[in-house]
Design a protein around this motif. Structure first.
Motif, PDB file in Angstrom:
ATOM      1  N   MET A 134       0.806  -1.222   0.000  1.00 41.84           N
ATOM      2  CA  MET A 134       0.000   0.000   0.000  1.00 41.84           C
ATOM      3  C   MET A 134       0.838   1.269   0.000  1.00 41.84           C
ATOM      4  O   MET A 134       0.413   2.292  -0.527  1.00 41.84           O
ATOM      5  N   SER A 135       2.023   1.208   0.614  1.00 42.52           N
ATOM      6  CA  SER A 135       2.921   2.355   0.753  1.00 42.52           C
ATOM      7  C   SER A 135       2.403   3.328   1.814  1.00 42.52           C
ATOM      8  O   SER A 135       1.214   3.309   2.168  1.00 42.52           O
ATOM      9  N   PRO A 136       3.272   4.204   2.327  1.00 40.76           N
ATOM     10  CA  PRO A 136       2.852   5.157   3.355  1.00 40.76           C
ATOM     11  C   PRO A 136       1.766   6.129   2.907  1.00 40.76           C
ATOM     12  O   PRO A 136       1.052   6.675   3.741  1.00 40.76           O
ATOM     13  N   TRP A 137       1.654   6.388   1.599  1.00 43.10           N
ATOM     14  CA  TRP A 137       0.602   7.302   1.151  1.00 43.10           C
ATOM     15  C   TRP A 137      -0.771   6.658   1.276  1.00 43.10           C
ATOM     16  O   TRP A 137      -1.742   7.313   1.665  1.00 43.10           O
ATOM     17  N   GLN A 176      -1.657   7.543  -6.857  1.00 45.44           N
ATOM     18  CA  GLN A 176      -2.990   7.847  -7.390  1.00 45.44           C
ATOM     19  C   GLN A 176      -3.146   7.258  -8.788  1.00 45.44           C
ATOM     20  O   GLN A 176      -4.183   6.663  -9.115  1.00 45.44           O
ATOM     21  N   ARG A 177      -2.123   7.390  -9.620  1.00 45.53           N
ATOM     22  CA  ARG A 177      -2.198   6.866 -10.986  1.00 45.53           C
ATOM     23  C   ARG A 177      -2.155   5.333 -10.986  1.00 45.53           C
ATOM     24  O   ARG A 177      -2.860   4.687 -11.771  1.00 45.53           O
ATOM     25  N   HIS A 178      -1.327   4.747 -10.129  1.00 44.25           N
ATOM     26  CA  HIS A 178      -1.304   3.287 -10.001  1.00 44.25           C
ATOM     27  C   HIS A 178      -2.714   2.769  -9.717  1.00 44.25           C
ATOM     28  O   HIS A 178      -3.178   1.806 -10.332  1.00 44.25           O
ATOM     29  N   ALA A 179      -3.380   3.395  -8.745  1.00 43.30           N
ATOM     30  CA  ALA A 179      -4.706   2.930  -8.324  1.00 43.30           C
ATOM     31  C   ALA A 179      -5.747   3.139  -9.419  1.00 43.30           C
ATOM     32  O   ALA A 179      -6.611   2.276  -9.646  1.00 43.30           O
ATOM     33  N   GLU A 180      -5.696   4.276 -10.101  1.00 49.39           N
ATOM     34  CA  GLU A 180      -6.649   4.538 -11.184  1.00 49.39           C
ATOM     35  C   GLU A 180      -6.504   3.493 -12.297  1.00 49.39           C
ATOM     36  O   GLU A 180      -7.491   2.941 -12.787  1.00 49.39           O
ATOM     37  N   CYS A 223      -7.510   2.338   4.110  1.00 48.61           N
ATOM     38  CA  CYS A 223      -6.698   2.665   2.938  1.00 48.61           C
ATOM     39  C   CYS A 223      -7.348   3.788   2.136  1.00 48.61           C
ATOM     40  O   CYS A 223      -8.576   3.916   2.121  1.00 48.61           O
ATOM     41  N   LYS A 224      -6.531   4.565   1.440  1.00 49.76           N
ATOM     42  CA  LYS A 224      -7.063   5.625   0.589  1.00 49.76           C
ATOM     43  C   LYS A 224      -7.640   5.074  -0.710  1.00 49.76           C
ATOM     44  O   LYS A 224      -8.662   5.568  -1.212  1.00 49.76           O
TER      45      LYS A 224
END
Length: 415
Positions: free
Chosen positions: A203-206, A279-283, A319-320
């Motif tokens: 997930m990473s810190p973001w 954000q782009r990874h998730a999109e 998670c975001k």
């Protein structure tokens, strides 16, 4: 020297309460006091001048020659800048960088002694499981049990091993993307006096902040999303507790598995864009996951960003986004999985994950081949499981690549 140190401290304090993107670009990265350089310099020196002998550590050292550096294994200005920025990113007080994610894992196990017990999630990263089973257990006399880590199952495992000293969680897991209730398992672990380590790599810190959810230690493979460019191998551990930090600093220095200054510089560069990349990874991952769900060649898609994920409510809680990792089960098992992977053009057939370029692999015969076959079967790591690390390319190109490779794999079923 003292003035420069004071300026750096006030610089960090000003940005400490700012948003994530502002923190990772500014905290620990004051302009160089000598040249005014905006980018943190790469400090290659292995040793640092001392103005008086014998004052080599702590506050006395800082007063002695102003900077707090003596030998680069113990501390290095470029590494310190990365550690300071990463601690701010993860909502911690201290961060410690290591030469790899496995070096970080090994150092955390050095907090324990022979005879101690660790409860680990069953679907833990293959390298971690290999180290636990084949190195730490026989060499150091530390025992391990592996469970599906819900709070209820963790409580039951403590009943079997009441002296457990550490709980090792990974969420989402690699590669089946199970999600742990960090708050829930933290409550159980602390009730029994155990430390909770959370591997936050996927997930990473973001995207997820384990320390704010009750974890004692957050661990990341910097190699993956934090660095994000497939050019650094590194690990990092983040804590809030001063005493835990002191223990880990002693281990970090004694074990010596530290990253070099150039790698620290590259990781710091990667960290600065983590929020926009994630954000782009998730999109992109969400679009690819939906395309996989629509294919008749796919038995099941597991992606935390889909409503079909069995722990979707928990994902939304801690998670975001759903992140950049997808697991899916292709019909036909290993033969079709192999053809699918060989037919990809935009996705690259390679191990690792979290980079700007999309990667694909077969965990059963690549990253998790060392996991015993019976254990792979128990956690659902079958020969037909394919793991995708979705990069930041144009989403239409990624979908086209996936659909083309699935069409190629379909031909295997009629051969």
């Amino acid at each position: 020297m003292a003035a420069a140190a004071s300026a750096g401290s006030s610089h960090g304090a000003h940005f400490a309460a700012k948003g994530f993107g502002t923190r990772v670009i500014h905290v620990g990265q004051a302009p160089d006091p000598v040249s005014g350089a905006v980018t943190t310099p790469i400090s290659l020196s292995t040793t640092f001048v001392q103005t008086t002998p014998g004052l080599a550590t702590g506050a006395d050292q800082a007063l002695s020659y102003g900077k707090g550096y003596e030998y680069s294994r113990t501390n290095n200005p470029t590494r310190a800048a990365f550690e300071t920025a990463l601690a701010a990113a993860e909502g911690g007080k201290h961060a410690l960088a290591f030469g790899s994610g496995m070096a970080a894992t090994t150092s955390l196990i050095h907090l324990l002694k022979s005879g101690d017990h660790v409860i680990s999630i069953d679907d833990v990263y293959g390298g971690t499981q290999r180290y636990f089973r084949r190195t730490a257990a026989p060499t150091y006399g530390i025992s391990f049990s592996f469970i599906d880590m819900t709070p209820e199952m963790l409580e039951a495992e403590f009943a079997k091993h009441p002296g457990t000293k550490m709980v090792w969680a990974e969420t989402p897991t690699n590669p089946t993307l199970k999600v742990c209730d960090i708050e829930g398992i933290a409550a159980v672990a602390h009730k029994h006096g155990a430390l909770l380590v959370v591997d936050n790599t996927f997930m990473s810190p973001w995207n997820q902040q384990p320390l704010s959810l009750g974890a004692d230690i957050s661990m990341n493979s910097v190699t993956k999303f934090i660095n994000g460019h497939s050019d650094v191998v590194m690990g990092v551990v983040t804590v809030k507790c001063d005493e835990l930090n002191e223990k880990l600093r002693f281990i970090q220095n004694g074990v010596g598995a530290v990253p070099g200054p150039h790698d620290s510089y590259l990781a710091l560069r990667g960290l600065k864009t983590l929020h926009v990349r994630m954000q782009r990874h998730a999109e992109n991952a969400l679009v690819v996951a939906k395309a996989l769900e629509a294919s008749d060649m796919v038995e099941k898609v597991v992606y935390p960003g889909l409503d079909s994920h069995p722990q979707r409510a928990l994902v939304l809680k801690q998670c975001k986004t759903g992140g950049g990792m997808i697991t899916f089960y292709i019909k036909g098992g290993l033969p079709t999985a192999r053809r699918f992977l060989e037919s990809l053009k935009v996705f690259t057939l390679a191990e690792s994950l979290g980079a700007v370029e999309s990667l694909a692999e077969s965990p059963a015969i690549m990253t998790h081949a060392s996991v015993p076959a019976e254990q792979r079967a128990a956690i659902g790591l079958t020969d037909g499981l394919v793991r995708l690390s979705v990069g930041i390319e144009d989403e239409a190109d990624l979908v086209e690549d996936i659909e083309s490779a699935l069409a190629a794999a379909r031909a295997v079923l009629s051969e």
